[in-house]
Motif scaffolding. Structure first.
Motif, mmCIF file in Angstrom:
data_model
loop_
_atom_site.group_PDB
_atom_site.id
_atom_site.type_symbol
_atom_site.label_atom_id
_atom_site.label_comp_id
_atom_site.label_asym_id
_atom_site.label_seq_id
_atom_site.Cartn_x
_atom_site.Cartn_y
_atom_site.Cartn_z
ATOM 1 N N ARG A 120 0.831 -1.201 0.000
ATOM 2 C CA ARG A 120 0.000 0.000 0.000
ATOM 3 C C ARG A 120 0.869 1.257 0.000
ATOM 4 N N ALA A 121 1.914 1.255 0.824
ATOM 5 C CA ALA A 121 2.793 2.430 0.893
ATOM 6 C C ALA A 121 3.512 2.656 -0.431
ATOM 7 N N LYS A 122 4.037 1.592 -1.026
ATOM 8 C CA LYS A 122 4.754 1.734 -2.290
ATOM 9 C C LYS A 122 3.805 2.116 -3.426
ATOM 10 N N GLU A 125 3.115 5.748 -3.093
ATOM 11 C CA GLU A 125 4.323 6.524 -3.423
ATOM 12 C C GLU A 125 4.535 6.607 -4.932
ATOM 13 N N VAL A 126 4.412 5.472 -5.619
ATOM 14 C CA VAL A 126 4.674 5.447 -7.066
ATOM 15 C C VAL A 126 3.557 6.139 -7.836
ATOM 16 N N LEU A 127 2.306 5.796 -7.549
ATOM 17 C CA LEU A 127 1.191 6.382 -8.299
ATOM 18 C C LEU A 127 0.985 7.852 -7.964
ATOM 19 N N GLY A 128 1.471 8.282 -6.822
ATOM 20 C CA GLY A 128 1.375 9.703 -6.486
ATOM 21 C C GLY A 128 2.396 10.560 -7.197
ATOM 22 N N SER A 129 3.342 9.930 -7.884
ATOM 23 C CA SER A 129 4.392 10.689 -8.582
ATOM 24 C C SER A 129 4.124 10.837 -10.077
ATOM 25 N N VAL A 130 2.995 10.330 -10.549
ATOM 26 C CA VAL A 130 2.658 10.421 -11.979
ATOM 27 C C VAL A 130 1.246 10.987 -12.105
ATOM 28 N N ASN A 149 9.745 -3.232 -7.384
ATOM 29 C CA ASN A 149 11.134 -2.987 -6.981
ATOM 30 C C ASN A 149 11.208 -2.257 -5.646
ATOM 31 N N GLY A 150 10.240 -1.363 -5.413
ATOM 32 C CA GLY A 150 10.232 -0.665 -4.129
ATOM 33 C C GLY A 150 9.874 -1.569 -2.972
ATOM 34 N N ALA A 151 9.021 -2.574 -3.233
ATOM 35 C CA ALA A 151 8.600 -3.479 -2.155
ATOM 36 C C ALA A 151 9.597 -4.597 -1.898
#
Length: 297
Positions: A120-122, A125-130, A149-151
């Motif tokens: 959930r955190a990753k 983080e990823v979808l909030g940057s696009v 890769n982040g998880a």
């Protein structure tokens, strides 16, 4: 008889103890041998294994690839269009010793709860940057790879390996659906109006260019026509002048006939003239022949 009474229970207890000291490791699992809660041995190869009865116990973990569904998660991309995302992950236990130390007796349930938090955190983080368009597009494999890769690093601390992460569904929240559709419709209408305006501008330029070309062509044609007409008139006048110069009486006669033709037409045939007017010079019977002198009244 008494010996038999004591021997049979002893044999039975010995058999039970011997059987409890043996356990089988399935090829689809890994096993830990625990002694008073502490890891004594790791059994990863399938087959028979042994432990100390009563003192030691065996804990088994699935060695296959497991799936974990991540419940609906609300994310906020760069353009502030909130989205509801469903995802799932595939993982496996790679280090059972570390897995046991990380989750304790909670086992798979505790591990999946912690894996949910990581995913959930990753994902946020990823979808909030696009932008939301990148998330809603069909080509989002790069985003899923970034989440995986982040998880991976954090999941490795649990003794887990995250193999794959997939986004199943990305939808707008129901509360924002109509507003988002209205905004998208307004954006498309604005783009359509811009395209129409640019088309009209291009049409005006083409029309103005065509009108200017028409004016230039007509002007050039008229200029050439006037030049040709002027040259023709000059040639005609030169021919007339040459002809008139050779016979002045014929010129005077021709000019009189031209005057009669212009004056005596159907809509202009009434003239008020004196009978002895010079206008009728060539109409008098006694003077009608060419070159005859006028008769004095």
């Amino acid at each position: 008889m008494r010996k038999t009474t004591f021997i049979l229970p002893a044999v039975f207890v010995a058999i039970v103890i011997a059987l409890s000291a043996v356990f089988i490791v399935d090829e689809r699992e890994k096993a830990l041998v625990l002694q008073f809660g502490r890891v004594i041995d790791v059994k990863e190869e399938p087959g028979l294994a042994f432990k100390i009865p009563v003192i030691q116990e065996v804990v088994r973990y699935d060695d296959r690839i497991l799936s974990r569904e991540v419940g609906p998660l609300e994310v906020t991309p760069l353009d502030d269009r909130r989205l509801v995302v469903d995802a799932f992950a595939r993982y496996r236990i790679t280090d059972v010793r570390q897995f046991r130390e990380a989750v304790g007796a909670g086992g798979i349930q505790t591990a999946e709860a912690r894996l949910d938090s990581i995913l959930r955190a990753k994902t946020r983080e990823v979808l909030g940057s696009v932008s939301s368009n990148d998330i809603l597009s069909s080509d989002r494999a790069a985003l899923m790879l970034r989440i995986r890769n982040g998880a991976i690093t954090e999941a490795r601390d649990l003794g887990l390996e995250v193999i794959d992460v997939r986004l199943k569904r990305t939808d707008l929240p129901q509360a924002n659906l109509e507003a988002t559709f209205a905004r998208m419709r307004a954006e498309r209408e604005r783009e359509a109006a811009d395209e129409v305006a640019r088309g009209e501008e291009a049409a005006q330029r083409i029309r103005a260019q065509a009108d200017r070309t028409v004016v230039e062509l007509v002007s050039e044609a008229r200029r050439e026509a006037e030049i040709v007409r002027g040259e023709a008139d000059a040639q005609r006048n030169a021919i007339f002048a040459e002809a008139y110069g050779k016979d002045p009486d014929f010129f005077e006669f021709y000019r009189s006939l031209t005057a009669y033709e212009n004056a005596l037409q159907g809509n202009n045939s009434s003239l008020v003239l004196r009978p002895d007017s010079e206008f009728f010079h060539y109409l008098r019977s006694s003077e009608g022949r060419l070159g005859a002198a006028p008769v004095a009244e």
